[in-house]
Scaffold this motif. Structure first.
Motif, mmCIF file in Angstrom:
data_model
loop_
_atom_site.group_PDB
_atom_site.id
_atom_site.type_symbol
_atom_site.label_atom_id
_atom_site.label_comp_id
_atom_site.label_asym_id
_atom_site.label_seq_id
_atom_site.Cartn_x
_atom_site.Cartn_y
_atom_site.Cartn_z
ATOM 1 N N PHE A 1 0.836 -1.194 0.000
ATOM 2 C CA PHE A 1 0.000 0.000 0.000
ATOM 3 C C PHE A 1 0.876 1.250 0.000
ATOM 4 O O PHE A 1 2.076 1.179 0.277
ATOM 5 C CB PHE A 1 -0.922 -0.015 1.228
ATOM 6 N N PRO A 2 0.291 2.407 -0.300
ATOM 7 C CA PRO A 2 1.100 3.635 -0.356
ATOM 8 C C PRO A 2 1.891 3.897 0.921
ATOM 9 O O PRO A 2 3.021 4.362 0.855
ATOM 10 C CB PRO A 2 0.043 4.721 -0.595
ATOM 11 N N GLN A 3 1.309 3.622 2.089
ATOM 12 C CA GLN A 3 2.030 3.814 3.350
ATOM 13 C C GLN A 3 2.670 2.489 3.764
ATOM 14 O O GLN A 3 1.985 1.583 4.226
ATOM 15 C CB GLN A 3 1.086 4.308 4.445
ATOM 16 N N ILE A 4 3.984 2.376 3.592
ATOM 17 C CA ILE A 4 4.660 1.132 3.939
ATOM 18 C C ILE A 4 4.962 1.107 5.437
ATOM 19 O O ILE A 4 5.005 2.148 6.097
ATOM 20 C CB ILE A 4 5.963 0.955 3.126
ATOM 21 N N SER A 5 5.186 -0.093 5.989
ATOM 22 C CA SER A 5 5.439 -0.205 7.421
ATOM 23 C C SER A 5 6.171 -1.504 7.737
ATOM 24 O O SER A 5 6.140 -2.463 6.961
ATOM 25 C CB SER A 5 4.120 -0.135 8.210
ATOM 26 N N LEU A 6 6.829 -1.506 8.890
ATOM 27 C CA LEU A 6 7.520 -2.681 9.415
ATOM 28 C C LEU A 6 7.078 -2.898 10.859
ATOM 29 O O LEU A 6 6.707 -1.959 11.556
ATOM 30 C CB LEU A 6 9.041 -2.499 9.400
ATOM 31 N N ALA A 7 7.147 -4.144 11.316
ATOM 32 C CA ALA A 7 6.893 -4.463 12.717
ATOM 33 C C ALA A 7 7.744 -5.678 13.073
ATOM 34 O O ALA A 7 7.991 -6.548 12.236
ATOM 35 C CB ALA A 7 5.417 -4.747 12.962
ATOM 36 N N LEU A 8 8.179 -5.725 14.317
ATOM 37 C CA LEU A 8 9.003 -6.828 14.785
ATOM 38 C C LEU A 8 8.424 -7.374 16.079
ATOM 39 O O LEU A 8 8.173 -6.618 17.021
ATOM 40 C CB LEU A 8 10.444 -6.361 15.022
ATOM 41 N N TRP A 9 8.206 -8.700 16.102
ATOM 42 C CA TRP A 9 7.808 -9.376 17.327
ATOM 43 C C TRP A 9 9.053 -10.059 17.890
ATOM 44 O O TRP A 9 9.618 -10.962 17.276
ATOM 45 C CB TRP A 9 6.713 -10.395 17.062
ATOM 46 N N ALA A 10 9.515 -9.597 19.051
ATOM 47 C CA ALA A 10 10.725 -10.150 19.659
ATOM 48 C C ALA A 10 10.645 -9.997 21.167
ATOM 49 O O ALA A 10 10.165 -8.976 21.674
ATOM 50 C CB ALA A 10 11.967 -9.445 19.133
ATOM 51 N N SER A 11 11.097 -11.029 21.876
ATOM 52 C CA SER A 11 11.105 -11.017 23.346
ATOM 53 C C SER A 11 9.725 -10.687 23.902
ATOM 54 O O SER A 11 9.579 -9.920 24.855
ATOM 55 C CB SER A 11 12.138 -10.005 23.868
ATOM 56 N N GLU A 12 8.703 -11.261 23.254
ATOM 57 C CA GLU A 12 7.315 -11.112 23.693
ATOM 58 C C GLU A 12 6.849 -9.658 23.655
ATOM 59 O O GLU A 12 5.994 -9.244 24.436
ATOM 60 C CB GLU A 12 7.121 -11.692 25.090
ATOM 61 N N LYS A 13 7.410 -8.868 22.719
ATOM 62 C CA LYS A 13 6.998 -7.486 22.543
ATOM 63 C C LYS A 13 6.814 -7.185 21.065
ATOM 64 O O LYS A 13 7.501 -7.733 20.206
ATOM 65 C CB LYS A 13 8.051 -6.524 23.112
ATOM 66 N N LEU A 14 5.868 -6.307 20.787
ATOM 67 C CA LEU A 14 5.666 -5.818 19.434
ATOM 68 C C LEU A 14 6.374 -4.484 19.298
ATOM 69 O O LEU A 14 6.063 -3.528 20.009
ATOM 70 C CB LEU A 14 4.175 -5.644 19.139
ATOM 71 N N LEU A 15 7.342 -4.415 18.390
ATOM 72 C CA LEU A 15 8.150 -3.214 18.201
ATOM 73 C C LEU A 15 7.817 -2.562 16.868
ATOM 74 O O LEU A 15 7.754 -3.232 15.838
ATOM 75 C CB LEU A 15 9.637 -3.562 18.256
ATOM 76 N N LEU A 16 7.631 -1.243 16.884
ATOM 77 C CA LEU A 16 7.374 -0.465 15.678
ATOM 78 C C LEU A 16 8.472 0.581 15.529
ATOM 79 O O LEU A 16 8.891 1.193 16.516
ATOM 80 C CB LEU A 16 6.006 0.228 15.765
ATOM 81 N N PRO A 17 8.952 0.816 14.330
ATOM 82 C CA PRO A 17 10.060 1.771 14.144
ATOM 83 C C PRO A 17 9.587 3.214 14.215
ATOM 84 O O PRO A 17 8.432 3.529 13.919
ATOM 85 C CB PRO A 17 10.569 1.425 12.737
#
Length: 280
Positions: free
Chosen positions: A85-101
Motif C-alpha cells: 500500500f502507499p504507506q509502507i510499514s515494518l513491525a518486529l515481534w521479539a522477546s514477547e513485545k511488538l516493536l514499531l520503528p
C-alpha cells in the motif's frame, strides 16, 4: 479511478532528483488518466498502529502478548513487512513485545525500509540472524511497493536463512473484518483493480478461525458483480463497490496486522508479487 491501488506519491513528485525518463513516464500516465495522484483515494491507515514503539503502548494494542505467544511460539522472532500500500510499514515481534520503528517511511522507501529494520534490530537487541520468520504481503498491491518489500524479504532469506511466509493483501482486510462477522458466515473482500476490473477474495469465519475459501481473483466488472450475487457481506478499502449497496469500509492495513493474520500465512521459497491489475 478513485480508490485504486496505485502508489500515492507525496508532494513535489516530479521535482528534484527523479530521472528524466521516469518523470516523463509519470507525466504521461497522469495525462492519460491511468494513474490518479490524489492523496484522498485511500482511507487512513489503521489508527491502532500509529502510536507506541513497543508492546507497552497503544500501538501494540492489536494483539496481546499471550495471543502472540500462542500463535508464534514463546521464542519466535518475526519480522512483518507491509509494502503493498502507499504507506509502507515494518513491525518486529521479539522477546514477547511488538516493536514499531520511529524511522520515517514516507520518503525514500527502499533506503528508509533498511534504516527502520536496523532500528528495530537494535531496539530488540538482536541480529538479523536471530529472525525466525519473515511475514510479507505479496499483494495484490502497488507495483513499486511490492518489489521493494519482496527485495528485502528475499535478501534476508538468502543471507540469514530465515523462513519467509506470505500473505495476500485481502487476508489482512479479512482478518480485520472477521471480528464483525458471526461464525459460519461467508464474506468477500473487494479491491478496485482499475480499468473496470475488481479483485475479489472470499472468506468464511469458522469455529476454528478464519478460512480463505479461494485465492484473490481479478475479474471484469460483470463477472465481479455476478460473483457477489449471493454474498451479503462485502468489505474493503472503498466506500463504493459496484453492485453492493453498503460495503463495510476498512482501514488500510499496516505491518502489525500481518502478525494478526499469521494463521493464514504459507511458507514460500521464492515470493512472487501479485499486482492489483495483472499486466496486459
Amino acid at each position: 479511478m478513485e480508490g485504486s491501488f496505485s502508489a500515492t506519491p507525496g508532494p513535489n513528485l516530479f521535482a528534484g532528483s527523479w530521472p528524466k525518463g521516469r518523470r516523463r513516464r509519470l507525466w504521461r500516465m497522469r495525462s492519460e488518466g491511468s494513474w490518479r495522484l490524489s492523496r484522498t483515494s485511500w482511507p487512513r491507515p489503521c489508527p491502532r498502529h500509529q502510536e507506541g514503539p513497543d508492546s507497552s503502548g497503544p500501538g501494540a494494542s492489536i494483539m496481546k502478548a499471550s495471543t502472540m505467544k500462542e500463535r508464534l511460539g514463546m521464542e519466535a522472532t518475526v519480522l512483518a513487512i507491509e509494502t503493498a500500500f502507499p504507506q509502507i510499514s515494518l513491525a518486529l515481534w521479539a522477546s514477547e513485545k511488538l516493536l514499531l520503528p520511529k524511522t520515517d517511511l514516507t520518503t525514500k522507501r527502499a533506503a528508509s525500509l533498511h534504516e527502520a529494520l536496523q532500528e528495530l534490530l537494535e531496539t530488540a537487541g538482536i541480529r538479523a540472524q536471530d529472525l525466525k520468520h519473515i511475514l510479507i504481503d505479496q499483494g495484490p498491491g502497488s507495483y513499486t511497493g511490492l518489489r521493494v518489500g519482496l527485495a528485502l524479504a528475499q535478501t534476508l532469506e538468502f543471507t540469514v536463512g530465515c523462513e519467509v511466509k506470505a500473505l495476500y493483501s485481502t487476508d489482512l482486510f479479512a482478518t480485520h473484518f472477521a471480528e464483525q462477522v458471526e461464525p459460519g458466515e461467508t464474506f468477500a473482500i473487494a479491491l478496485d483493480a482499475r480499468r473496470r476490473h475488481w479483485t475479489l477474495a472470499l472468506y468464511r469465519v469458522e469455529d476454528s478461525g478464519l478460512k480463505r475459501l479461494a485465492e484473490p481473483r481479478c475479474l471484469p466488472l460483470k463477472e465481479f458483480e455476478a460473483a457477489l450475487s449471493d454474498i451479503s457481506l462485502v468489505a474493503g478499502p472503498h466506500s463504493e463497490v459496484p453492485g453492493v449497496s453498503s460495503p463495510t469500509l476498512l482501514p488500510i492495513p499496516q505491518a502489525p496486522e500481518l502478525l494478526d493474520a499469521f494463521s493464514l500465512s504459507r511458507p514460500v521459497t521464492r515470493v512472487q508479487p501479485i499486482y492489483l491489475m495483472p499486466p496486459v
